[in-house]
Design an enzyme around this catalytic site. Sequence first.
Site, PDB file in Angstrom:
ATOM      1  CB  CYS A  11      -0.834  -0.016   1.264  1.00  9.83           C
ATOM      2  SG  CYS A  11      -1.968   1.509   1.256  1.00  9.83           S
ATOM      3  CD  GLU A  34       0.041  -1.708  -5.609  1.00 11.38           C
ATOM      4  OE1 GLU A  34       0.876  -1.123  -6.402  1.00 11.38           O
ATOM      5  OE2 GLU A  34      -0.086  -1.810  -4.434  1.00 11.38           O
TER       6      GLU A  34
END
Length: 271
Positions: A2, A114
């Site tokens: 993350c 992402e």
Amino acid sequence: MCGRYAASRRPEELVEIFGVRKWEPEETLEPDYNVAPTKEVFAVLDRVVKDAEDPRPVRQLRKLKWGLVPSWAKTPEGGARMINARAETVHEKPSYRRAFATRRCILPADGYYEWVTGTQERELEVEGKKKRPRKQPYFVTPADGSVFAMAGLYEFWRDRTLPDDHPRAWWVTCSVITTEAETTPLAVPPAEGPQALADIHPRMPLMLTPDRWDAWLDPSRTDTEELRGLLAPPPSGLMRAFPVSTAVSSVRNNGPELLNELAAPEEGTLF
């Protein structure tokens, strides 16, 4: 992994969602659609209030800095690199194990970004080797629009170069716990491109479902094996992912338009 996420919910909404009993309005943060490491973020945690007569922990909404600095660190410079802690090893790593035992938190988000990686790049990342530049960004979020409650840790660090009454004498920092990305189909697969989170990236933030919130935040729970049980991945099929503009790749860009879903990946990107 993350490395960026979006957090647009107002503190008043988070107070209601998580049953927060203590929140200082002066700690308000504006909606942030491109949260990057070292930024201040909201965290939900259970902690005894200093100088309070009641010794029981109180659920609080606090403002922390993303990038954990261990209490024993000589300087805070490594915090920007410690934004993620792996669920598989968080209980044994020196930088995280003390926080894992008693200083756990929830980092509320709308979802996370992402950048899709090709097969070769994913293999290099799993091996811990240097990666190529990332490609098309995707936004991953609960399909039902609920809050994305990321499991996190927080830690206190004392800057010994400053006097006790200095406002920056104490740092409170945090890290997101990550786990292996889901290989099952997304709740709402895109028309083209990745059909599972693992097709985008091999890691993902560990999302805690509401039935685990109380146990995760309870600082009286210190049994390692019991706590590791809370790190089990959530049920599959809760998430959706869609391509967004590559504008999110620059931390200078920030606004709700970053969450706009693209009809297809941008030209010249993977997928």
